[in-house]
Design an enzyme around this catalytic site. Structure first.
Site, PDB file in Angstrom:
ATOM      1  N   ASN A   1       0.848  -1.189   0.000  1.00 30.90           N
ATOM      2  CA  ASN A   1       0.000   0.000   0.000  1.00 30.90           C
ATOM      3  C   ASN A   1       0.897   1.256   0.000  1.00 30.90           C
ATOM      4  O   ASN A   1       1.553   1.572   0.986  1.00 30.90           O
ATOM      5  CB  ASN A   1      -0.890  -0.051   1.255  1.00 30.90           C
ATOM      6  CG  ASN A   1      -1.799   1.154   1.366  1.00 30.90           C
ATOM      7  OD1 ASN A   1      -1.436   2.268   1.013  1.00 30.90           O
ATOM      8  ND2 ASN A   1      -2.997   0.915   1.883  1.00 30.90           N
TER       9      ASN A   1
ATOM     10  N   ASP B   1      -2.112  -4.243  10.314  1.00 33.88           N
ATOM     11  CA  ASP B   1      -3.472  -4.447   9.845  1.00 33.88           C
ATOM     12  C   ASP B   1      -4.307  -3.403  10.562  1.00 33.88           C
ATOM     13  O   ASP B   1      -4.145  -3.195  11.768  1.00 33.88           O
ATOM     14  CB  ASP B   1      -3.964  -5.853  10.174  1.00 33.88           C
ATOM     15  CG  ASP B   1      -5.180  -6.191   9.329  1.00 33.88           C
ATOM     16  OD1 ASP B   1      -5.068  -6.134   8.090  1.00 33.88           O
ATOM     17  OD2 ASP B   1      -6.252  -6.479   9.887  1.00 33.88           O
TER      18      ASP B   1
ATOM     19  N   TYR C   1     -10.965   5.946   4.711  1.00 32.01           N
ATOM     20  CA  TYR C   1     -12.075   6.593   5.426  1.00 32.01           C
ATOM     21  C   TYR C   1     -11.719   7.977   5.991  1.00 32.01           C
ATOM     22  O   TYR C   1     -12.524   8.561   6.721  1.00 32.01           O
ATOM     23  CB  TYR C   1     -12.537   5.685   6.581  1.00 32.01           C
ATOM     24  CG  TYR C   1     -13.080   4.350   6.125  1.00 32.01           C
ATOM     25  CD1 TYR C   1     -14.451   4.165   5.909  1.00 32.01           C
ATOM     26  CD2 TYR C   1     -12.238   3.263   5.893  1.00 32.01           C
ATOM     27  CE1 TYR C   1     -14.959   2.943   5.487  1.00 32.01           C
ATOM     28  CE2 TYR C   1     -12.731   2.024   5.466  1.00 32.01           C
ATOM     29  CZ  TYR C   1     -14.089   1.879   5.264  1.00 32.01           C
ATOM     30  OH  TYR C   1     -14.579   0.675   4.843  1.00 32.01           O
TER      31      TYR C   1
ATOM     32  N   LYS D   1      -1.466  14.442  10.404  1.00 27.35           N
ATOM     33  CA  LYS D   1      -2.071  13.124  10.640  1.00 27.35           C
ATOM     34  C   LYS D   1      -1.079  12.206  11.366  1.00 27.35           C
ATOM     35  O   LYS D   1      -1.443  11.488  12.297  1.00 27.35           O
ATOM     36  CB  LYS D   1      -2.515  12.497   9.306  1.00 27.35           C
ATOM     37  CG  LYS D   1      -3.139  11.121   9.494  1.00 27.35           C
ATOM     38  CD  LYS D   1      -3.629  10.486   8.210  1.00 27.35           C
ATOM     39  CE  LYS D   1      -4.043   9.043   8.461  1.00 27.35           C
ATOM     40  NZ  LYS D   1      -4.409   8.308   7.260  1.00 27.35           N
TER      41      LYS D   1
ATOM     42  N   HIS E   1      -3.559   6.442  14.570  1.00 24.30           N
ATOM     43  CA  HIS E   1      -3.470   5.081  15.105  1.00 24.30           C
ATOM     44  C   HIS E   1      -2.194   4.393  14.615  1.00 24.30           C
ATOM     45  O   HIS E   1      -1.493   3.743  15.365  1.00 24.30           O
ATOM     46  CB  HIS E   1      -4.706   4.290  14.660  1.00 24.30           C
ATOM     47  CG  HIS E   1      -4.991   4.375  13.182  1.00 24.30           C
ATOM     48  ND1 HIS E   1      -5.100   5.569  12.511  1.00 24.30           N
ATOM     49  CD2 HIS E   1      -5.152   3.416  12.242  1.00 24.30           C
ATOM     50  CE1 HIS E   1      -5.342   5.343  11.233  1.00 24.30           C
ATOM     51  NE2 HIS E   1      -5.378   4.051  11.035  1.00 24.30           N
TER      52      HIS E   1
HETATM   53  P1  IMP Z   1      -5.322  -2.537   5.991  1.00 26.93           P
HETATM   54  O1  IMP Z   1      -5.909  -3.916   6.059  1.00 26.93           O
HETATM   55  O2  IMP Z   1      -4.441  -2.227   7.132  1.00 26.93           O
HETATM   56  O3  IMP Z   1      -4.670  -2.262   4.661  1.00 26.93           O
HETATM   57  O4  IMP Z   1      -6.508  -1.471   6.099  1.00 26.93           O
HETATM   58  C1  IMP Z   1      -7.795  -1.812   5.692  1.00 26.93           C
HETATM   59  C2  IMP Z   1      -8.582  -0.619   5.271  1.00 26.93           C
HETATM   60  O5  IMP Z   1      -8.847   0.205   6.406  1.00 26.93           O
HETATM   61  C3  IMP Z   1      -7.910   0.290   4.256  1.00 26.93           C
HETATM   62  O6  IMP Z   1      -8.115  -0.157   2.941  1.00 26.93           O
HETATM   63  C4  IMP Z   1      -8.613   1.606   4.505  1.00 26.93           C
HETATM   64  O7  IMP Z   1      -9.815   1.656   3.799  1.00 26.93           O
HETATM   65  C5  IMP Z   1      -8.902   1.552   5.996  1.00 26.93           C
HETATM   66  N1  IMP Z   1      -7.863   2.313   6.711  1.00 26.93           N
HETATM   67  C6  IMP Z   1      -6.809   1.829   7.395  1.00 26.93           C
HETATM   68  N2  IMP Z   1      -6.050   2.843   7.891  1.00 26.93           N
HETATM   69  C7  IMP Z   1      -6.663   3.978   7.497  1.00 26.93           C
HETATM   70  C8  IMP Z   1      -6.339   5.355   7.682  1.00 26.93           C
HETATM   71  O8  IMP Z   1      -5.327   5.766   8.277  1.00 26.93           O
HETATM   72  N3  IMP Z   1      -7.199   6.223   7.131  1.00 26.93           N
HETATM   73  C9  IMP Z   1      -8.318   5.849   6.456  1.00 26.93           C
HETATM   74  N4  IMP Z   1      -8.640   4.591   6.229  1.00 26.93           N
HETATM   75  C10 IMP Z   1      -7.815   3.643   6.751  1.00 26.93           C
END
Ligand code: IMP
Length: 193
Positions: free
Chosen positions: A10, A70, A153, A174, A179
């Site tokens: 990502n 994650d 989001y 940010k 988080h």
């Molecule tokens: P991942 O599995 O860690 O890649 O995150 C899953 C999904 O959560 C991502 O595709 C985003 O849609 C959402 N997400 C995770 N972190 C963020 C953030 O910092 N901002 C906004 N959306 C997030």
């Protein structure tokens, strides 16, 4: 310089995390740098489980200390979902805007505005041994989607004690509160101590 693999493709996350690592004497590699394209199935029920699946996979494949994150959003009006299914939930709508509208509608309908983002980072530096670092940011769903920065989001999430969405904050702003940066800072403190 100590080498570490960040198990992610990502681009936005890699940029966010490289910025944090730049301040320290740690060389960060990503899957792209090692030409790794295959990823394991994220079959865990929690952020912690999914992060471990990925960091174990990266370490077993390369022999390099590997961490994976994650993360996702948990929304009160959706019974604290989508959680680990955040990516799929967003992709199931025809556009991000349609997803945001649906979230805002459910927030208003149930009069429940609370939400949080959570990140779990798992570090695997030895066979059959991993350590988890968590980060969380509390906030609420905005009344309208706003802002152009960030990803996912960010346009509908207002952090606690702020009056702007995460997508209206710069990457540096940010990074001070997110988080992910809370979890990454815990990881870095562990690595440098
Ligand atoms: P991942 O599995 O860690 O890649 O995150 C899953 C999904 O959560 C991502 O595709 C985003 O849609 C959402 N997400 C995770 N972190 C963020 C953030 O910092 N901002 C906004 N959306 C997030």
């Amino acid at each position: 310089m100590r080498k570490l693999l960040f198990f992610s493709n990502n681009k936005n996350k890699i940029i966010e995390i490289k910025k944090i690592f730049n301040k320290f004497n740690l060389e960060l590699l990503s899957l792209n740098d090692l030409n790794i394209s295959e990823e394991p199935e994220e079959s865990g029920k929690t952020f912690e489980e999914n992060a471990k699946i990925k960091s174990d996979y990266g370490f077993n494949k390369t022999g390099i200390s590997c961490f994976a994150d994650d993360s996702g959003i948990c929304i009160e009006s959706l019974n604290w979902k989508p959680g680990v299914l955040s990516k799929r939930f967003l992709n199931n709508f025809k556009s991000n805007e349609a997803c945001f509208e649906s979230i805002i509608k459910s927030t208003k309908k149930h009069s429940k505005q609370n939400a949080y983002f959570k990140t779990s980072i798992s570090l695997t530096a030895k066979e059959n041994h991993n350590i988890v670092f968590n980060g969380k940011i509390d906030g609420k769903i905005s009344e309208q989607a706003k802002g152009k920065f960030g990803f996912g989001y960010d346009p509908v999430f207002i952090p606690k004690n702020y009056n702007k969405t995460l997508a209206e904050l710069s990457a540096n702003e940010k990074n001070e509160i997110s988080h992910r940066s809370i979890a990454v800072t815990k990881l870095i403190n562990f690595l440098i101590n």
